[in-house]
Write a protein that holds these residues in place. Sequence first.
Motif, PDB file in Angstrom:
ATOM      1  N   GLU A   1       0.004   3.850   1.635  1.00 12.75           N
ATOM      2  CA  GLU A   1      -0.105   4.377   2.996  1.00 12.75           C
ATOM      3  C   GLU A   1       0.949   3.753   3.883  1.00 12.75           C
ATOM      4  O   GLU A   1       1.261   2.573   3.764  1.00 12.75           O
ATOM      5  CB  GLU A   1      -1.495   4.099   3.556  1.00 12.75           C
ATOM      6  CG  GLU A   1      -1.747   4.702   4.927  1.00 12.75           C
ATOM      7  CD  GLU A   1      -3.153   4.437   5.424  1.00 12.75           C
ATOM      8  OE1 GLU A   1      -3.436   4.734   6.596  1.00 12.75           O
ATOM      9  OE2 GLU A   1      -3.956   3.920   4.615  1.00 12.75           O
ATOM     10  N   ARG A   2       1.482   4.545   4.790  1.00 13.12           N
ATOM     11  CA  ARG A   2       2.528   4.075   5.693  1.00 13.12           C
ATOM     12  C   ARG A   2       2.021   4.076   7.130  1.00 13.12           C
ATOM     13  O   ARG A   2       1.277   4.980   7.526  1.00 13.12           O
ATOM     14  CB  ARG A   2       3.769   4.965   5.607  1.00 13.12           C
ATOM     15  CG  ARG A   2       4.392   5.041   4.221  1.00 13.12           C
ATOM     16  CD  ARG A   2       5.559   5.998   4.221  1.00 13.12           C
ATOM     17  NE  ARG A   2       6.125   6.177   2.888  1.00 13.12           N
ATOM     18  CZ  ARG A   2       7.116   7.018   2.598  1.00 13.12           C
ATOM     19  NH1 ARG A   2       7.642   7.765   3.571  1.00 13.12           N
ATOM     20  NH2 ARG A   2       7.557   7.120   1.365  1.00 13.12           N
TER      21      ARG A   2
ATOM     22  N   SER B   1       2.832   9.408   5.302  1.00 14.14           N
ATOM     23  CA  SER B   1       1.969   8.695   4.352  1.00 14.14           C
ATOM     24  C   SER B   1       1.221   9.674   3.468  1.00 14.14           C
ATOM     25  O   SER B   1       1.089   9.487   2.263  1.00 14.14           O
ATOM     26  CB  SER B   1       1.000   7.800   5.111  1.00 14.14           C
ATOM     27  OG  SER B   1       0.105   7.172   4.230  1.00 14.14           O
ATOM     28  N   LYS B   2       0.724  10.776   4.047  1.00 14.41           N
ATOM     29  CA  LYS B   2       0.007  11.768   3.253  1.00 14.41           C
ATOM     30  C   LYS B   2       0.925  12.428   2.248  1.00 14.41           C
ATOM     31  O   LYS B   2       0.544  12.684   1.105  1.00 14.41           O
ATOM     32  CB  LYS B   2      -0.599  12.817   4.185  1.00 14.41           C
ATOM     33  CG  LYS B   2      -1.726  12.302   5.062  1.00 14.41           C
ATOM     34  CD  LYS B   2      -2.268  13.382   5.960  1.00 14.41           C
ATOM     35  CE  LYS B   2      -2.904  14.508   5.159  1.00 14.41           C
ATOM     36  NZ  LYS B   2      -3.470  15.566   6.035  1.00 14.41           N
TER      37      LYS B   2
ATOM     38  N   MET C   1       1.614   9.918  -0.615  1.00 15.67           N
ATOM     39  CA  MET C   1       0.461   9.777  -1.488  1.00 15.67           C
ATOM     40  C   MET C   1       0.235  11.034  -2.323  1.00 15.67           C
ATOM     41  O   MET C   1      -0.203  10.967  -3.482  1.00 15.67           O
ATOM     42  CB  MET C   1      -0.781   9.442  -0.661  1.00 15.67           C
ATOM     43  CG  MET C   1      -0.710   8.120   0.057  1.00 15.67           C
ATOM     44  SD  MET C   1      -2.122   7.797   1.121  1.00 15.67           S
ATOM     45  CE  MET C   1      -3.429   7.637  -0.096  1.00 15.67           C
TER      46      MET C   1
ATOM     47  N   PRO D   1      -3.871  10.973  10.722  1.00 14.82           N
ATOM     48  CA  PRO D   1      -3.165  10.024   9.842  1.00 14.82           C
ATOM     49  C   PRO D   1      -1.664  10.262   9.905  1.00 14.82           C
ATOM     50  O   PRO D   1      -1.193  11.269  10.459  1.00 14.82           O
ATOM     51  CB  PRO D   1      -3.721  10.352   8.453  1.00 14.82           C
ATOM     52  CG  PRO D   1      -4.071  11.801   8.548  1.00 14.82           C
ATOM     53  CD  PRO D   1      -4.540  12.041   9.959  1.00 14.82           C
ATOM     54  N   ASN D   2      -0.922   9.342   9.331  1.00 16.74           N
ATOM     55  CA  ASN D   2       0.528   9.482   9.283  1.00 16.74           C
ATOM     56  C   ASN D   2       0.892  10.570   8.282  1.00 16.74           C
ATOM     57  O   ASN D   2       0.507  10.527   7.120  1.00 16.74           O
ATOM     58  CB  ASN D   2       1.170   8.152   8.879  1.00 16.74           C
ATOM     59  CG  ASN D   2       2.682   8.189   9.030  1.00 16.74           C
ATOM     60  OD1 ASN D   2       3.238   9.151   9.558  1.00 16.74           O
ATOM     61  ND2 ASN D   2       3.347   7.161   8.571  1.00 16.74           N
TER      62      ASN D   2
ATOM     63  N   SER E   1       0.829  -1.201   0.000  1.00  5.59           N
ATOM     64  CA  SER E   1       0.000   0.000   0.000  1.00  5.59           C
ATOM     65  C   SER E   1       0.864   1.252   0.000  1.00  5.59           C
ATOM     66  O   SER E   1       1.992   1.264   0.517  1.00  5.59           O
ATOM     67  CB  SER E   1      -0.913  -0.004   1.228  1.00  5.59           C
ATOM     68  OG  SER E   1      -1.611   1.218   1.331  1.00  5.59           O
TER      69      SER E   1
END
Length: 302
Positions: free
Chosen positions: A140-141, A295-296, A299, A291-292, A138
């Motif tokens: 996302e992290r 990750s954002k 992405m 959220p992380n 994924s």
Amino acid sequence: AQRGHEREHVFVVDAGGGEGEEKEGGGVALREAMAEVQAEQNARVVKLGDASIASPFTSKFSSVLCVCHVVRQGRCTLVTTHQMFKILALNSLVNAYALSILYLEGVKFGDAQMTAQGLLTAALFLVISLAKPLERLSAERPHASIFNPYLVGSVVGQASVHLALLAYVVAEATTLAPRDAKPDLEAEFEADLLNSAVFVFCSSLQLCTFAVNYRGRPFMKNLSENKPMLYMLGVGLLCLLALVVGSSDDLLEMLEVVPFPPEFRDVLLKSMLLDWFLAFLWDRACRFCFPNRASKAAMGDS
């Protein structure tokens, strides 16, 4: 001067393993050539699968797909560790309240009840480790540390919900079956309405913490795909339901639980359902709000 005009004689070893032969030539040039040959013989030949000093693992495949496998396994392990920390923190807070503050009010657990809770917790921790990573990596992290707003906020909120509803159940049980103002703390365990209500509700809290804090996708398979854990949670809920409605006298006797009156039965069931719903809602709200960041950013770049 005569030495300068003399030719040097050197002894060269035959490469085929023979005795060697004496040849004439420049000694310096031959010595340099033999040094180069010796260096080539001493050079280490790198074989397929050998690790370099810059690589922590080896792979015999020619593609970089192995890197994705390592990242998927690492993320699954990291998320599993985080959810175990959350579950331990929540169970510790609830048990600290039940075994300290409630103990001063005369609330105790029987030997069979403590054994059942211990076995249930150990079995759930065992099956939660059976979660497997997804086949696709994924974008996302996961959070890199347990000290992040999501995890801390989720633990604090869920603990507040659990403790508030537990205190409500204790108050309702005390209203239906009043106790002495100064209970005897040294007395033996005796099954009554308050002890039974706290045991059933605390057992429900344990199941709730495992079910709500199971991470699932996109880092590991969902709870519905982890069959051992899903079946264990289902069996645990069925046993608690049987205790609340009093459908099995043998189970009540084995776990030292008294039958609940109809008016309190509804209160206990509604409190358990409300606890599951609010804990799930709070955890998902924290996950959405915190959220992380890495990750954002990743992405967004993609």
